[in-house]
Design a protein around this motif. Structure first.
Motif, PDB file in Angstrom:
ATOM      1  N   ILE A   1      19.179 -10.763  -7.960  1.00 52.08           N
ATOM      2  CA  ILE A   1      18.416 -10.290  -6.961  1.00 52.08           C
ATOM      3  C   ILE A   1      17.785 -11.244  -5.866  1.00 52.08           C
ATOM      4  O   ILE A   1      17.489 -12.611  -6.557  1.00 52.08           O
ATOM      5  N   GLN A   2      17.880 -11.297  -4.684  1.00 51.39           N
ATOM      6  CA  GLN A   2      17.391 -12.248  -3.801  1.00 51.39           C
ATOM      7  C   GLN A   2      15.999 -12.512  -3.990  1.00 51.39           C
ATOM      8  O   GLN A   2      15.023 -11.852  -4.432  1.00 51.39           O
ATOM      9  N   GLN A   3      15.888 -14.003  -3.969  1.00 50.76           N
ATOM     10  CA  GLN A   3      14.335 -14.298  -4.348  1.00 50.76           C
ATOM     11  C   GLN A   3      13.439 -13.809  -3.230  1.00 50.76           C
ATOM     12  O   GLN A   3      13.473 -13.813  -2.107  1.00 50.76           O
ATOM     13  N   GLU A   4      12.083 -13.528  -3.794  1.00 44.45           N
ATOM     14  CA  GLU A   4      10.993 -13.049  -2.855  1.00 44.45           C
ATOM     15  C   GLU A   4      11.274 -11.917  -1.974  1.00 44.45           C
ATOM     16  O   GLU A   4      10.655 -11.541  -1.114  1.00 44.45           O
ATOM     17  N   VAL A   5      12.329 -11.065  -2.626  1.00 46.85           N
ATOM     18  CA  VAL A   5      12.546  -9.794  -2.029  1.00 46.85           C
ATOM     19  C   VAL A   5      11.317  -8.898  -1.980  1.00 46.85           C
ATOM     20  O   VAL A   5      11.210  -8.060  -0.831  1.00 46.85           O
ATOM     21  N   MET A   6      10.779  -8.806  -3.008  1.00 48.67           N
ATOM     22  CA  MET A   6       9.537  -7.808  -3.096  1.00 48.67           C
ATOM     23  C   MET A   6       8.408  -8.124  -2.051  1.00 48.67           C
ATOM     24  O   MET A   6       7.626  -7.431  -1.669  1.00 48.67           O
ATOM     25  N   GLU A   7       8.159  -9.669  -2.207  1.00 48.81           N
ATOM     26  CA  GLU A   7       7.118 -10.020  -1.304  1.00 48.81           C
ATOM     27  C   GLU A   7       7.571  -9.845   0.451  1.00 48.81           C
ATOM     28  O   GLU A   7       6.745  -9.408   0.958  1.00 48.81           O
ATOM     29  N   LYS A   8       8.911  -9.900   0.731  1.00 45.74           N
ATOM     30  CA  LYS A   8       9.147  -9.594   1.763  1.00 45.74           C
ATOM     31  C   LYS A   8       9.053  -8.157   2.158  1.00 45.74           C
ATOM     32  O   LYS A   8       8.837  -7.689   3.264  1.00 45.74           O
ATOM     33  N   ALA A   9       9.363  -7.336   1.312  1.00 45.76           N
ATOM     34  CA  ALA A   9       9.173  -5.791   1.303  1.00 45.76           C
ATOM     35  C   ALA A   9       7.921  -5.464   1.726  1.00 45.76           C
ATOM     36  O   ALA A   9       7.413  -4.544   2.460  1.00 45.76           O
ATOM     37  N   ALA A  10       6.739  -5.976   0.887  1.00 47.86           N
ATOM     38  CA  ALA A  10       5.524  -5.790   1.021  1.00 47.86           C
ATOM     39  C   ALA A  10       4.843  -6.118   2.513  1.00 47.86           C
ATOM     40  O   ALA A  10       4.123  -5.472   3.289  1.00 47.86           O
ATOM     41  N   ILE A  11       5.579  -7.203   3.040  1.00 49.21           N
ATOM     42  CA  ILE A  11       5.123  -7.543   4.386  1.00 49.21           C
ATOM     43  C   ILE A  11       5.802  -6.706   5.486  1.00 49.21           C
ATOM     44  O   ILE A  11       5.107  -6.155   6.497  1.00 49.21           O
ATOM     45  N   SER A  12       6.964  -6.350   5.176  1.00 47.96           N
ATOM     46  CA  SER A  12       7.804  -5.180   5.955  1.00 47.96           C
ATOM     47  C   SER A  12       7.107  -3.928   6.128  1.00 47.96           C
ATOM     48  O   SER A  12       7.008  -3.267   7.078  1.00 47.96           O
ATOM     49  N   ARG A  13       6.438  -3.619   4.979  1.00 52.55           N
ATOM     50  CA  ARG A  13       5.821  -2.088   5.102  1.00 52.55           C
ATOM     51  C   ARG A  13       4.679  -2.084   6.040  1.00 52.55           C
ATOM     52  O   ARG A  13       4.412  -0.911   6.773  1.00 52.55           O
ATOM     53  N   CYS A  14       3.989  -3.379   6.244  1.00 49.25           N
ATOM     54  CA  CYS A  14       2.918  -3.442   7.046  1.00 49.25           C
ATOM     55  C   CYS A  14       3.283  -3.407   8.583  1.00 49.25           C
ATOM     56  O   CYS A  14       2.475  -3.342   9.299  1.00 49.25           O
ATOM     57  N   LEU A  15       4.670  -3.688   8.901  1.00 45.93           N
ATOM     58  CA  LEU A  15       5.092  -3.787  10.255  1.00 45.93           C
ATOM     59  C   LEU A  15       6.025  -2.707  10.587  1.00 45.93           C
ATOM     60  O   LEU A  15       6.614  -2.497  11.692  1.00 45.93           O
ATOM     61  N   LEU A  16       6.181  -1.326   9.981  1.00 42.43           N
ATOM     62  CA  LEU A  16       6.854  -0.391  10.448  1.00 42.43           C
ATOM     63  C   LEU A  16       6.097   0.576  11.257  1.00 42.43           C
ATOM     64  O   LEU A  16       4.725   0.903  11.008  1.00 42.43           O
ATOM     65  N   HIS A  17       6.759   1.031  12.093  1.00 39.08           N
ATOM     66  CA  HIS A  17       6.334   2.442  12.679  1.00 39.08           C
ATOM     67  C   HIS A  17       6.098   3.504  11.878  1.00 39.08           C
ATOM     68  O   HIS A  17       6.800   3.622  10.936  1.00 39.08           O
ATOM     69  N   SER A  18       5.477   4.497  12.254  1.00 38.23           N
ATOM     70  CA  SER A  18       5.241   5.848  11.464  1.00 38.23           C
ATOM     71  C   SER A  18       6.733   6.520  11.354  1.00 38.23           C
ATOM     72  O   SER A  18       7.156   6.797  12.647  1.00 38.23           O
ATOM     73  N   GLY A  19       7.159   6.761  10.132  1.00 40.69           N
ATOM     74  CA  GLY A  19       8.594   7.352  10.108  1.00 40.69           C
ATOM     75  C   GLY A  19       9.540   6.340   9.808  1.00 40.69           C
ATOM     76  O   GLY A  19      10.671   6.713   9.670  1.00 40.69           O
TER      77      GLY A  19
END
Length: 527
Positions: free
Chosen positions: A352-370
């Protein structure tokens, strides 16, 4: 080498020439390893010898003068008759070390040995097909103390001539015959002055050749684009990849009459060379951002983009927009959010890529609705196996291999708990259980994540458990997934090797305690 001209509807123009890092032209001053290494006995899909083996050179390590002259020796030519037709992919080299007149060590593919073989990929030929009777020719040298094989070509059987009984002076007829033979010679193609050379790692080339991977992403991204832009505008896009500049001009003229929809913003932060942003650009009104860093890769993507008749603003390079390149995950613009963010979750090695879950947490905050993160979730699968090969390659087993010396307790302190870059399709092993789901890693919904889990596994074959190979089902969405253990996959697998084998029989049940912490997976076995 890249073996396709089209990937998920994206045309790869001939003006971009892909090479692996091992490709060096004759006379190159670069001190780069001109070969890679592979264990041929474990190559997925196997291999076919096209010629018989021959001796490249002999080195006498007791002759100091010979050793000194190796690096200055002029290149010498070698010819090998083709004994079986096929595709000329590589030249494979191994050694036979004569310890004395009676004892030898061989690294031949046919030997059970810990050594791999040296592989010289054949690249840049006009045609790679050879048939019985053809002759493969090459030049061998020892430049920079590396054994180099260069100027690889082949002479078709119908163009070969026998000069053994002829005079040294060629008649006009013989000259014509020689010219015809040279014309038929399949020499390495010279690089076009207008072409863009793009050097890719072997893992990047394997990814580019992975058709199901790109088709799966195309379908999943298409669903998101369609859900966020369910309008007639998508019908004018070149979805199937068969359009032209005229089609785009027509669509632009047509759309100018209507209100042009706001583009969707798509960010690809996967590692290395990726054409996913270009695939995304063919799905609708989008602005696709690539995170490739190398200028050579950016130039290649620009040429591919132009060859597919993209407007210039369709593809952009994200790092050039950032003030701080260490903070890759941020808004595309102050008033915009991403519709799709593509993350690299699994390394080619099988980890598993390092820090992938941390990157996912940041990404969720940057997503458009849908909007979506790709992949949305990953399921980890594993099974119990008996594999003497994994055992012997992971730790020193007792004192017998070391002639009675008790080296194992010291050396085994440094063994790694997880073996990587494995190919389950060729790994010598006996499956003792069926595959079982071990963990779920959810990038879109963290409440569904497993950080630890106990999994009961039923034994379906008697033997001794020595290792637990594991792999992943990468779910881009509910309808589209990729299995990293597929033979066509560019991913390899990993395995936890047990400290002590566990004897089991049919009907037994073992409990696996699976832990996921900071992108690392650990597995312990309990009865």
């Amino acid at each position: 080498r890249v073996g396709t001209q089209e990937v998920a509807g994206v045309c790869l123009p001939k003006s971009v020439q892909f090479f692996s890092p091992t490709h060096t032209s004759a006379g190159s001053e670069e001190t780069v390893e001109p070969y890679t290494t592979e264990k041929l006995s474990r190559i997925s899909g196997g291999y076919v010898p096209l010629t018989g083996p021959c001796q490249l050179m002999t080195v006498d390590f007791n002759d100091l003068q010979e050793l000194k002259s190796l690096a200055t020796r002029k290149p010498w030519k070698l010819s090998l008759p083709v004994t079986e037709g096929g595709i000329l992919d590589a030249i494979v080299v191994w050694f036979v070390l004569h310890l004395d007149d009676e004892h030898t060590l061989s690294t031949s593919p046919s030997e059970e040995t810990c050594w791999e073989q040296a592989v010289y990929p054949v690249q840049g030929l006009l045609d790679y097909s050879v048939k019985t009777g053809d002759t493969v020719m090459m030049e061998v040298c020892c430049q920079d103390c590396y054994l180099k094989i260069q100027k690889i070509s082949f002479l078709p059987s119908e163009c070969q001539m026998d000069f053994s009984d002829r005079d040294e002076t060629l008649s006009l007829g013989n000259e014509a015959e020689l010219c015809n033979a040279l014309a038929g010679l399949q020499t390495t193609s010279k690089q076009d002055g207008n072409s863009q050379v793009c050097v890719l790692e072997s893992t990047e080339i394997a990814l580019l050749n992975n058709v199901p991977y790109h088709e799966c992403f195309k379908a999943a991204m298409g669903n998101v684009v369609l859900s966020l832009h369910p309008s007639k505008d998508l019908q004018s896009m070149d979805v199937d990849g068969h359009g032209s500049a005229i089609n785009h001009q027509e669509s632009q003229n047509k759309s100018s009459l209507d209100e042009t929809p706001d583009p969707l913003y798509i960010l690809d932060v996967s590692e290395g060379f990726s054409i996913l942003p270009i695939i995304a650009g063919k799905l609708g009104p989008v602005r696709a951002y690539s995170s490739v860093e190398k200028e050579q890769h950016q130039a290649a993507l620009n040429i591919i983009s132009e060859a597919n008749h993209f407007p210039k603003e369709t593809l952009e390079f994200w790092l050039s927009h950032l003030e701080d390149e260490s903070v890759v995950l941020q808004r595309p613009k102050s008033d915009k959010l991403w519709s799709i963010i593509i993350l690299d979750v699994i390394e080619t090695s099988g980890l598993i890529q390092q820090e992938v879950m941390e990157k996912a947490a940041i990404s969720r905050c940057l997503l458009h609705s849908g909007g979506k993160i790709f992949p949305q979730y990953v399921l980890v699968y594993g099974m119990l196996v008996e594999s003497e090969s994994l055992l012997l390659e992971s730790a020193v087993q007792g004192t017998e291999p070391t002639l009675g010396f008790n080296i194992a307790p010291f050396i085994n302190q440094f063994k790694v708990p997880v073996r990587v870059y494995l190919d389950l399709s060729t790994l010598p092993c006996l499956p003792l259980s069926k595959p079982a789901e071990l963990l779920r890693l959810d990038l879109m919904n963290p409440l569904l994540n497993d950080s630890s889990r106990e999994v009961k596994v039923h034994i379906c074959e008697s033997g001794q458990v020595t290792a637990i190979p594991f792999w992943y089902h990468i779910h881009l969405d509910e309808d589209h997934s990729l299995n990293t253990s597929d033979v066509s996959s560019h991913w390899k697998q990993a395995a936890v090797v047990l400290d002590e084998p566990i004897q089991v029989k049919v009907g037994d049940e073992l409990v696996l305690d699976v832990q996921h912490h900071k992108s690392n997976i650990s597995i312990t076995v309990k009865r």
